[in-house]
Design an enzyme around this catalytic site. Structure first.
Site, PDB file in Angstrom:
ATOM      1  N   ARG E 104     -70.450  36.936  19.263  1.00  5.63           N
ATOM      2  CA  ARG E 104     -69.878  38.215  18.809  1.00  5.63           C
ATOM      3  C   ARG E 104     -68.871  38.029  17.673  1.00  5.63           C
ATOM      4  NH1 ARG E 104     -71.107  41.838  17.260  1.00  5.63           N
ATOM      5  NH2 ARG E 104     -72.973  41.404  18.436  1.00  5.63           N
ATOM      6  N   LYS E 139     -56.795  47.554  -0.655  1.00  2.00           N
ATOM      7  CA  LYS E 139     -57.169  48.378   0.518  1.00  2.00           C
ATOM      8  C   LYS E 139     -58.098  47.590   1.428  1.00  2.00           C
ATOM      9  CE  LYS E 139     -56.638  53.195  -0.884  1.00  2.00           C
ATOM     10  NZ  LYS E 139     -57.327  54.479  -1.124  1.00  2.00           N
ATOM     11  N   LYS E 171     -46.558  51.710 -10.972  1.00  2.89           N
ATOM     12  CA  LYS E 171     -47.164  53.003 -10.674  1.00  2.89           C
ATOM     13  C   LYS E 171     -46.177  54.127 -10.987  1.00  2.89           C
ATOM     14  CE  LYS E 171     -50.520  51.178  -7.530  1.00  2.89           C
ATOM     15  NZ  LYS E 171     -51.165  51.203  -6.229  1.00  2.89           N
ATOM     16  N   GLU E 201     -49.755  51.843 -14.833  1.00  2.81           N
ATOM     17  CA  GLU E 201     -50.635  52.972 -14.537  1.00  2.81           C
ATOM     18  C   GLU E 201     -50.321  54.110 -15.504  1.00  2.81           C
ATOM     19  OE1 GLU E 201     -51.431  54.344 -10.175  1.00  2.81           O
ATOM     20  OE2 GLU E 201     -50.005  55.751 -11.053  1.00  2.81           O
TER      21      GLU E 201
END
Lengths: 289, 289, 289, 289, 289, 289
Positions: E104, E139, E171, E201
């Site tokens: 597993r 992420k 940012k 950004e």
């Protein structure tokens, strides 16, 4: 062995052994490092100084191997063997310093496991011919549960739950907090993983009936007398498993089993067992090396 | 208390408690989380179900605090107290779930410590009026040494070394490996940190003399008879400390002490002590909350 | 070597090496992984770029082995060797990437240890012919004590205590807090493990006498002048060991030793030693592979 | 301060402090626990015994807080302060035992950080009026990099890469392994995270030109003479940043900076700095408590 | 593969595998230990049940090796292979219990990595013939970043920064907090390690110009339309790298690339990829053993 | 909520959060520490950018609290809430740096949990009015099982076993290895802790009967057609629980449930769910502070 135990895997016992060695060594072993020349070879044997049921011989071997992977190790006895006073359990040969540094940790773990297994076996021997099986509990030494519960299986018992997540026992406090046996069991049957049973602690025949009606799979008879237990077993008639619990001693365990219960659980094998008396014999410069 | 112990610091006991809770909980406590409503309050007391010497009440409190810092905890008994059957040792009030989840780990640690302290005290009581002091050993449960050696001090004993780095005991194997007592002790005196003494295990009066001549600071009389010990003490005449070791039991410890040795060491307090019988009483929705 | 040190065991140095590699690598070595083809073989040597006393060659080897167990490693120098500028200390051959990734951690540990050992040896050389032995202290880099105290022994010093649990030094603050030297020493003699000595810091001849009377085993003369130390040694007349401490420098250490003290302790070997200048030479595609 | 450093977060320094305390305490502090009554209060100050640049006062405070959260702690000096001999840096009051147990670890970390910052500042002072900025390196004490690189920033330097993953330096070995500067830089520009620059170590003007042509963002002039460096800076004409490296000492750092390089890097601030001489003064039963 | 990834080293993946096994086993595998005889041998293969890009075959192999170093393991596919439904990826033979216990964890890690790589490849395929390269983001699944970012590289993307320390992205919040793009970039250029670039950004052409003027090395175009991006690329004219970010999908990624940006970043490969459908086939008592 | 889940305790989630922060920060956050002044205050909200079922709002809050215990945190939504696009889930105010540093880890954990819960709820909605309950599996992200299985319960499913020790599923391989269903089940009934049930995977009606006869408590119908499942349910007639498994999709789950099975298990909620689209909005210098 009835209650087959888990394989003990390095991932599980390595941290226990490493911590134990760190605890026992601190910054190092002054006596050995100063007194014993680095090149000295020796042969050591671990022997039983009293009759015992062997448990943990593989754990003891793992300690020596951890300290020095070059040691030669021979498991003379196997877990589950009944041995007499004087029996050789393990032979280790190689670097003398390594053997001396591993000795205490290996013996401490091994003696504790043998002690538990030996007492467990004494209980199990009492049960011969009855259908009752011995169960252990969660009254184990913090940090060593996996080893201590291996020892009970080696001694012939079956394991009860290992932790709060792999078994459910609804005790008196849970019953009161949820408003009765019926309410508690219903909630559990609605929410539990379906692979877990529900065990309920009961103290009277009324509660036996209530728990059965609620759908409990296992009943734990708590501190009942032998005649109450007999009645309980009759009431249940196989519709649930029945476990006797509380005040179980070597002297009365057979009588309890004869009531027809499926299981008798006891913590005495943990909290009242003595360590087995094991000893490491050591000879320098053996022929083997 | 003669043998003042270390303060137990969070850095030392937190890892023990955390590991114990992880071991006891696995993924969580199904029974409590399902049966006991989140908001329920309760009052619990830990009581002694037999006479005992209290040890570890602070450790038990630390377990409850770790599980839930909002619990109110009152140490009713102090470490070192002799208590009777029925005595209340600790009171905890607050979230019922938290108390139930902490119960087993708190009791397991507390009962083990009380058990050791109680047996230690029984030995120490035998020594009253003699100059002999009880010493413990390294035969402790792996992972719990700091707690178990706290318990012996609370019971009235003194600690022997905690690990291989904070004390030197030259045993038979070291002696043979280094070519005799004189050689072993010389090497140690040349190399050890000057804050450590040298203790030598001796088995005969000849070895007593040899160790004294070599400059040993402490002699461990290994498995000697009472009369041999008496002779050894006379031979030493205060030039070294004398420790009796081996086969010490409650029945003979006083006779050993009366030989005039400074110390009597025993592992029985670890390997043969039972846990004290402690229990947690629990009442829901108490007035206190 | 006088002060025989502990064997360094993998259980003790592995966590140090692993943490150091994690710290030095973060998510990985972009430069090497992108620029150096995976199959490239190389031969590397670590050399001394100045005269040094070698310490930690085994630790450096352990770093390379940890990074890549398939590397061939040859310890050309041994711990304790005095080497000249240009001497080869260690040879490593095998995967070029592995060698480059291990380089910095191996050198950082090795250079620090050699630096300490080299300065220690300079002190020890000053003591030749006196009975004074050099001792180290606890002013070590947090996290590396076991390595740094190995280096001092390799340099010819003896270790003082490793931590607060394996040695007792009653300093001025302890004395004041317990109500005087006599009170402090008495309490210690009553409570300590019998394998530990009691060392007392003294600042005057009166305190020397007081400590002797109290039963101290070692006296630490704190920041005394040479003539005060001479007087102190005479006062003691062998009834305790005497350690000189404070303001010890290469220039005055011999004069201090000539006062007849048993030990001279210094932290300078830790807080004021430079790293040895070591360098890794690297050649690609060597004949060896 | 030019090179703004990271906030040090508990997640990053707690493990360092915890390990340091475990290392320094072993099983506990015999001297303090036996000699100093549990209730004693005291006031302690950490002072500089020589002029220094303060770094790590917050780390020292964190050690005391870890040992005993009830201590009152006042940061009298701030990181970056230049202080004279005798200056008070930190005041701690509360439980005497706690202060004594934290003392050594707090001082060891604090003194190391101040020592690095002080030497860094000496270098930085030499650079005043030039455009050259001081850079540190990866020659840091294994396990303490985050603290040591904080100290260099406090001392006025800028950090170079922290690890192999947050910066690229193509050294001679990488160049040879990849078939030349052009090949190495191309591969890096194709594969690196676009937020990383490429720095190349060069040893001649030809290599300077080659690296520029290949697209390197930073050139590290390796062990060049002052006149070579001057030529290199002229060749580059601002098309890349230029770092001087190798054999940088307090005596020559200004001359190096005057060549017009952007950065001068040195490991001396780590491998050759002494700890600052700090001391903890201690008074019992102060008025404050 | 464009974005060459790091070698995955045991120091980095061992803790992930160990934790995963501890999580999956708890106290042990009842089913396997009770049903499968200890000596049983078997042959297992991991196959793809749908077309996939292989990633993590080495990680899966490492899981089996961790569980049982005596297993024979053959990597039939390599990372980066495109395979069809039914393809065999890995063969394992040996102890049946070990294979079942590792299954597993091995599949969970392997399937996640293949799923990410497969989706990454689908994006990269869209970019063929453009100069745009795919970038990943932060992420990622907490605890598995190093594996997930390996998978994106195997899938043909390049890594963006791994963490907050190996890349800078200014940012909107940073811009506002520091008083504008110019102020933010200046501070960074003054303080950053010189091996790190500054990425900003931007949300408009004005900001593009402002960031260029401030000296930014990389511009992240945030949620711009295709025509805005085209304008931005023209404005930049190669003076900085340009990354498109926000709302990138398989359907529009090519159009974004055709604007001439250097990079297109997407988190979809992490947050919206399905695991590849892998399965372990198992046969007992194979001829091989 | 049907399947009541465990309380998540700090002992269980702290290590996950700490590791995630260490992974995301490396040595620290250059951008924030350089651009955002230390004293800046801010208000942030986490909002849903699409409809979602909330899960993990407490975990997200715990991340912020871990980074900075002085932050004010308000759980605007509760676990189990269905929210629309734009809904505010969590409000955080305080130190701007702290919020920015915690953002990514908090969102990564929170979005994964919401994504799983949302997909789980979609399945559960399909089951309304049937007696079938949704079960999860062990196909979870390694290291995050406790969080992911909390999310399924919040989504309305029940947990299946958490690990190999708290549930037994006899799969085809176990059956073959032990010589058939009957043999496998017998051994389990003899050896398992009595609080665990035995679940058997069956693929035909014959096996259904065989498993029932053997005493299995739960039958897992593996990849059966709807009509086979209907037959199986009829065969069982309540004598065991019945779980449908394999190839369960949103489109067919209701039809499966209508066969009368007790449980339908699916891994799709783990391996095929997208993260919920959550975002952190941030405003500096809010009135609140």
């Amino acid at each position: 062995m009835s209650g087959r135990m888990h394989d003990l895997h390095a991932i599980q016992i390595d941290p226990i052994i490493t911590r134990a060695l760190e605890e026992d060594w601190g910054f190092g072993d002054w006596t050995t490092d100063i007194c014993v020349p680095a090149g000295k070879q020796s042969l050591a044997t671990i022997i039983a100084k009293e009759p015992a049921l062997v448990a943990g011989v593989d754990v003891a071997a793992a300690v020596f191997r951890k300290v020095d992977p070059t040691l030669s190790i021979k498991l003379v006895a196997k877990n589950g063997d009944r041995v007499d006073k004087g029996a050789v359990l393990l032979e280790i040969s190689g670097c003398a310093r390594s053997i001396l540094k591993a000795e205490r940790v290996a013996l401490n773990l091994f003696a504790r496991m043998c002690g538990i297994a030996t007492m467990t076996r004494a209980f199990v021997d009492q049960l011969e011919g009855t259908k009752g099986q011995l169960l252990d509990t969660r009254k184990t030494t913090p940090g060593l549960r996996i080893l201590e519960k291996s020892a009970t299986v080696i001694g012939g018992a079956r394991n009860h739950r290992f932790s709060l997540c792999d078994g459910v026992i609804v005790k008196e406090n849970h019953i009161r907090a949820s408003g009765g046996i019926k309410a508690a069991v219903s909630r559990l049957l609605e929410s539990l993983p379906p692979t877990l049973k529900v065990e309920v602690e009961v103290t009277s025949l009324d509660e036996v009936q209530e728990a059965l009606d609620a759908g409990a799979h296992v009943l734990m008879l708590d501190n009942m007398t032998v005649s109450e237990m007999t009645m309980a077993v009759r009431t249940v008639r196989g519709r649930a498993l029945v476990e006797a619990s509380g005040n179980v001693r070597l002297e009365n365990v057979r009588r309890v089993a004869e009531t027809g219960v499926d299981f008798i659980s006891t913590s005495a094998i943990f909290h009242s067992s003595r360590w087995a008396d094991l000893s490491l014999l050591f000879s320098l410069d053996p022929v083997v090396q």
